[in-house]
Design an enzyme around this catalytic site. Structure first.
Site, PDB file in Angstrom:
ATOM      1  N   ASN A 185     -22.632 -69.318 111.667  1.00 11.70           N
ATOM      2  CA  ASN A 185     -23.673 -68.549 112.350  1.00 11.70           C
ATOM      3  C   ASN A 185     -23.187 -68.275 113.761  1.00 11.70           C
ATOM      4  O   ASN A 185     -23.133 -69.187 114.581  1.00 11.70           O
ATOM      5  CB  ASN A 185     -24.980 -69.361 112.352  1.00 11.70           C
ATOM      6  N   LYS A 206     -24.605 -66.532 116.002  1.00 11.28           N
ATOM      7  CA  LYS A 206     -25.697 -66.363 116.978  1.00 11.28           C
ATOM      8  C   LYS A 206     -25.428 -65.106 117.830  1.00 11.28           C
ATOM      9  O   LYS A 206     -24.846 -64.150 117.313  1.00 11.28           O
ATOM     10  CB  LYS A 206     -25.866 -67.631 117.822  1.00 11.28           C
ATOM     11  N   HIS A 242     -34.424 -69.828 111.631  1.00 16.19           N
ATOM     12  CA  HIS A 242     -33.604 -70.686 112.492  1.00 16.19           C
ATOM     13  C   HIS A 242     -34.484 -71.215 113.628  1.00 16.19           C
ATOM     14  O   HIS A 242     -35.362 -70.513 114.123  1.00 16.19           O
ATOM     15  CB  HIS A 242     -32.421 -69.893 113.056  1.00 16.19           C
ATOM     16  N   GLU A 300     -33.988 -71.538 116.639  1.00 12.72           N
ATOM     17  CA  GLU A 300     -33.974 -70.735 117.864  1.00 12.72           C
ATOM     18  C   GLU A 300     -34.969 -69.583 117.770  1.00 12.72           C
ATOM     19  O   GLU A 300     -35.548 -69.155 118.762  1.00 12.72           O
ATOM     20  CB  GLU A 300     -32.542 -70.238 118.139  1.00 12.72           C
ATOM     21  N   GLU A 316     -31.380 -78.395 109.784  1.00 14.32           N
ATOM     22  CA  GLU A 316     -30.779 -78.388 111.116  1.00 14.32           C
ATOM     23  C   GLU A 316     -31.713 -79.126 112.086  1.00 14.32           C
ATOM     24  O   GLU A 316     -32.660 -78.521 112.605  1.00 14.32           O
ATOM     25  CB  GLU A 316     -30.580 -76.948 111.596  1.00 14.32           C
ATOM     26  N   GLY A 375     -25.932 -77.682 118.869  1.00 13.08           N
ATOM     27  CA  GLY A 375     -25.233 -77.436 120.131  1.00 13.08           C
ATOM     28  C   GLY A 375     -25.156 -78.636 121.059  1.00 13.08           C
ATOM     29  O   GLY A 375     -24.796 -78.503 122.231  1.00 13.08           O
ATOM     30  N   SER A 415     -24.027 -79.306 115.225  1.00 12.89           N
ATOM     31  CA  SER A 415     -22.821 -79.931 115.777  1.00 12.89           C
ATOM     32  C   SER A 415     -21.785 -80.315 114.718  1.00 12.89           C
ATOM     33  O   SER A 415     -21.042 -81.290 114.898  1.00 12.89           O
ATOM     34  CB  SER A 415     -23.188 -81.142 116.645  1.00 12.89           C
TER      35      SER A 415
HETATM   36  P1  13P Z   1     -23.943 -75.794 116.331  1.00 12.64           P
HETATM   37  O1  13P Z   1     -22.992 -75.974 115.180  1.00 12.64           O
HETATM   38  O2  13P Z   1     -23.357 -75.028 117.466  1.00 12.64           O
HETATM   39  O3  13P Z   1     -24.587 -77.077 116.715  1.00 12.64           O
HETATM   40  O4  13P Z   1     -25.125 -74.835 115.784  1.00 12.64           O
HETATM   41  C1  13P Z   1     -25.719 -75.125 114.580  1.00 12.64           C
HETATM   42  C2  13P Z   1     -26.591 -73.990 114.210  1.00 12.64           C
HETATM   43  O5  13P Z   1     -27.598 -73.749 114.846  1.00 12.64           O
HETATM   44  C3  13P Z   1     -26.178 -73.172 113.076  1.00 12.64           C
HETATM   45  O6  13P Z   1     -27.198 -72.343 112.641  1.00 12.64           O
END
Ligand code: 13P
Length: 256
Positions: free
Chosen positions: A12, A14, A99, A101, A169, A175, A214
């Site tokens: 992803n 983003k 997601h 976010e 997640e 992150g 992560s």
């Molecule tokens: P990270 O791998 O950067 O922690 O992000 C995970 C994520 O949100 C994938 O959708």
């Protein structure tokens, strides 16, 4: 018992990636060619500005391309949004919905996420439906309650395994460089598997449940060994082809 299915390693991106990053997508598309692709599926979800060009780049590769969100309607006055049909029109085959976010920064509710997943199914896309607890919910011991609520309310009725993937997640792991312990991931995935079977029967048994948060080339080998982890959803470490391919390649060392 671990359910056997073809794992999925998904990236992803983003809101990262401009045309100069197409070299990374090309390298990933090339890198996943080979015998491992028969056993392990690879997917990349670039920003929608790169969707069409990415599917063209991956045309002769087993790499699937998907989007990171879709609107719940097929078309209409929704400035800035894209529909599941538009993703399919760009030859995308997957879309991430719900997601954290988007749930947090765009106020998306379980009901909206379910409508988006239903729109994805309508367009013949596979929906990756994200769920996961916040740090606070975890500290309060509510992780499984949150997963239960999100699975019950975000996955459309009658969802089929072939078009539905769940991604666990933990919000606090995204992150952050931190992951839950293997035991915690195992417990969460086992719980979700049981709920999916209760809700969707045999289809729930076959739905892939990814871990995300992560994941990186160093911890991938351990993460993919956890029972009921049927693949990974990778954020930051998917931006560099070498890292994504190292994570994908971790499956090479996994005993059949
Ligand atoms: P990270 O791998 O950067 O922690 O992000 C995970 C994520 O949100 C994938 O959708």
């Amino acid at each position: 018992m671990t359910t056997k299915m073809r794992p999925l390693v998904a990236g992803n991106w983003k809101m990262n990636g401009t045309r100069e990053c197409l070299t990374q997508i090309k390298a990933i598309a090339e890198g996943v060619k080979g015998p491992l692709s028969e056993k392990i599926e690879a997917l990349l979800c670039p920003p929608s500005t790169l969707l069409y060009v990415s599917t063209a780049l991956a045309d002769d590769s087993p790499l699937a391309i998907g989007a990171q969100d879709c609107h719940q309607d097929r078309c209409g006055p929704h400035t800035g949004d894209i529909s599941a049909d538009m993703i399919a029109d760009c030859f995308g085959t997957y879309v991430i919905v719900g997601h954290s976010e988007r749930r947090t920064h765009h106020g998306e509710t379980d009901q909206l996420v379910r409508a988006k997943a239903a729109a994805a199914h309508e367009a013949d896309l596979t929906a990756i439906i994200c769920v996961g607890e916040t740090a606070e919910e975890r500290a309060d011991g509510r992780t499984l309650d949150v997963l239960n609520k999100e699975i019950c309310a975000s996955v459309p009725e009658g969802a089929r395994a072939g078009r539905t993937v769940i991604a666990y997640e933990p919000v606090w792991a995204i992150g952050s460089g931190h992951t839950p312990t293997a035991a915690d991931i195992e417990a969460a995935h086992a719980f979700m598997r049981a709920r999916l079977v209760e809700l969707f029967g045999a289809e729930g048994q076959k739905m892939r449940i990814l871990y995300g948060g992560s994941a990186n080339p160093t911890n991938a080998r351990d993460l993919i060994r956890i029972p009921e982890v049927n693949g990974l959803l990778v954020g930051g470490a998917s931006l560099k082809a070498a890292d994504f391919l190292a994570i994908y390649g971790a499956y090479e060392q996994l005993p059949a």
